[in-house]
Write a protein that holds these residues in place. Structure first.
Motif, PDB file in Angstrom:
ATOM      1  N   ALA A 119      -1.620  23.910 -20.563  1.00 53.44           N
ATOM      2  CA  ALA A 119      -1.078  23.275 -21.766  1.00 53.44           C
ATOM      3  C   ALA A 119      -1.042  21.759 -21.614  1.00 53.44           C
ATOM      4  O   ALA A 119      -1.409  21.019 -22.535  1.00 53.44           O
ATOM      5  N   LYS A 141      -3.174  18.987 -23.825  1.00 56.37           N
ATOM      6  CA  LYS A 141      -2.512  17.864 -24.497  1.00 56.37           C
ATOM      7  C   LYS A 141      -3.112  16.538 -24.047  1.00 56.37           C
ATOM      8  O   LYS A 141      -3.348  15.641 -24.863  1.00 56.37           O
ATOM      9  N   LYS A 185       0.511  34.728 -23.154  1.00 57.70           N
ATOM     10  CA  LYS A 185       1.284  33.504 -22.923  1.00 57.70           C
ATOM     11  C   LYS A 185       0.369  32.344 -22.549  1.00 57.70           C
ATOM     12  O   LYS A 185       0.550  31.209 -23.013  1.00 57.70           O
ATOM     13  N   LYS A 197      -1.691  31.241 -25.648  1.00 60.01           N
ATOM     14  CA  LYS A 197      -0.792  30.670 -26.648  1.00 60.01           C
ATOM     15  C   LYS A 197      -0.257  29.312 -26.205  1.00 60.01           C
ATOM     16  O   LYS A 197      -0.046  28.416 -27.041  1.00 60.01           O
ATOM     17  N   ALA A 198      -0.053  29.123 -24.909  1.00 62.44           N
ATOM     18  CA  ALA A 198       0.412  27.829 -24.409  1.00 62.44           C
ATOM     19  C   ALA A 198      -0.585  26.728 -24.750  1.00 62.44           C
ATOM     20  O   ALA A 198      -0.208  25.614 -25.148  1.00 62.44           O
ATOM     21  N   VAL A 226      -2.977  26.950 -27.194  1.00 60.31           N
ATOM     22  CA  VAL A 226      -3.041  26.852 -28.661  1.00 60.31           C
ATOM     23  C   VAL A 226      -1.884  25.999 -29.184  1.00 60.31           C
ATOM     24  O   VAL A 226      -2.078  25.092 -30.008  1.00 60.31           O
ATOM     25  N   ASP A 227      -0.689  26.256 -28.691  1.00 64.04           N
ATOM     26  CA  ASP A 227       0.475  25.498 -29.150  1.00 64.04           C
ATOM     27  C   ASP A 227       0.370  24.022 -28.777  1.00 64.04           C
ATOM     28  O   ASP A 227       0.726  23.139 -29.565  1.00 64.04           O
ATOM     29  N   ALA A 228      -0.142  23.744 -27.580  1.00 65.92           N
ATOM     30  CA  ALA A 228      -0.280  22.355 -27.128  1.00 65.92           C
ATOM     31  C   ALA A 228      -1.387  21.618 -27.863  1.00 65.92           C
ATOM     32  O   ALA A 228      -1.412  20.383 -27.881  1.00 65.92           O
ATOM     33  N   SER A 229      -2.280  22.370 -28.506  1.00 63.77           N
ATOM     34  CA  SER A 229      -3.446  21.764 -29.144  1.00 63.77           C
ATOM     35  C   SER A 229      -3.196  21.325 -30.579  1.00 63.77           C
ATOM     36  O   SER A 229      -4.073  20.724 -31.209  1.00 63.77           O
ATOM     37  N   SER A 230      -2.034  21.635 -31.113  1.00 66.91           N
ATOM     38  CA  SER A 230      -1.584  21.101 -32.408  1.00 66.91           C
ATOM     39  C   SER A 230      -2.626  21.248 -33.515  1.00 66.91           C
ATOM     40  O   SER A 230      -2.911  20.306 -34.248  1.00 66.91           O
ATOM     41  N   ALA A 273      -3.067  35.195 -30.100  1.00 62.79           N
ATOM     42  CA  ALA A 273      -2.512  33.919 -29.654  1.00 62.79           C
ATOM     43  C   ALA A 273      -2.879  32.756 -30.568  1.00 62.79           C
ATOM     44  O   ALA A 273      -2.338  31.659 -30.420  1.00 62.79           O
ATOM     45  N   GLY A 274      -3.817  32.974 -31.489  1.00 64.87           N
ATOM     46  CA  GLY A 274      -4.182  31.931 -32.436  1.00 64.87           C
ATOM     47  C   GLY A 274      -5.443  31.159 -32.107  1.00 64.87           C
ATOM     48  O   GLY A 274      -5.733  30.131 -32.741  1.00 64.87           O
TER      49      GLY A 274
END
Length: 219
Positions: free
Chosen positions: A77, A81, A110, A113-114, A116-120, A148-149
């Motif tokens: 993640a 970023k 996890k 998803k970590a 994906v979430d960090a990639s905004s 996870a997206g």
């Protein structure tokens, strides 16, 4: 398929550990010349590629947890970023292959998803490294990546024991929704192979042979 059409599928790639600044400059020059979808470079080279491609339609992609996938989720993640801050627009991350083979779906989910979430909202492509997986594991990886997206599943790093195959592309395509792309990568060096993979369902082609593929597309 015309040279312009196939160029739009290609992520022009140089992930060699010994790639020099001049090698990345050449990669970007070729990407601009042939109007490829993206260049794909190691994290260290993202800032340079972003500077060279600024104002163009060519995206900058970078790899995360590469090439083994065994990095911790929080490290992946942070890496994602960091490359986005340096100008990357797409992320190609390696799935945790060992965890997938262990059947630890929670950790795999996890992990993806970590990133994906960090990639905004940036496109995340999940590299499955199909040469090391059973068909059941590939199907599970597709399901978890989608959940996870992630926006793509990808066949290979190009550093494993095998690359993209028609069978794997067809399997991945049939196990992700239409909103999720399939990137074929690994050992794609000519137009005939690239075209066959697109016919099988690939929506991106990762290759270091982009110029050769385009030049021979109308021959």
């Amino acid at each position: 398929m015309t040279s312009i059409n196939i160029a739009q599928y290609i992520d022009h790639t140089n992930l060699k550990p010994m790639a020099t600044e001049r090698d990345i400059e050449l990669l970007c020059e070729e990407a601009l010349q042939f109007r490829f979808a993206a260049v794909c470079v190691n994290p260290y080279r993202v800032r340079l590629a972003a500077q060279l491609l600024k104002g163009s339609d060519v995206k900058v992609a970078s790899v995360i947890g590469f090439p083994l996938g065994a990095t911790l989720p929080e490290v992946k993640a942070l890496e994602a970023k960091s490359v986005l801050e340096k100008g990357a627009e797409e992320i190609d991350m390696v799935i945790n292959i060992g965890a997938l083979k262990d059947g630890d779906d929670d950790l795999v989910l996890k992990d993806v998803k970590a990133v994906v979430d960090a990639s905004s909202g940036a496109i995340v492509k999940v590299i499955l490294e199909c040469c090391y997986l059973t068909d059941e594991e590939k199907v599970r990886a597709c399901r978890l990546s989608t959940e996870a997206g992630a926006k793509f599943v990808k066949t290979s790093t190009g550093f494993g024991s095998g690359g993209a195959t028609l069978e794997d592309v067809k399997l991945l395509r049939s196990n992700v929704p239409s909103s999720v792309g399939v990137k074929a990568a690994g050992g794609i060096r000519d137009f005939e192979t690239a075209y066959a993979l697109i016919q099988a369902g690939a929506t991106r082609i990762g290759t270091s042979s982009g110029p050769k593929i385009v030049k021979t597309s109308n021959s």
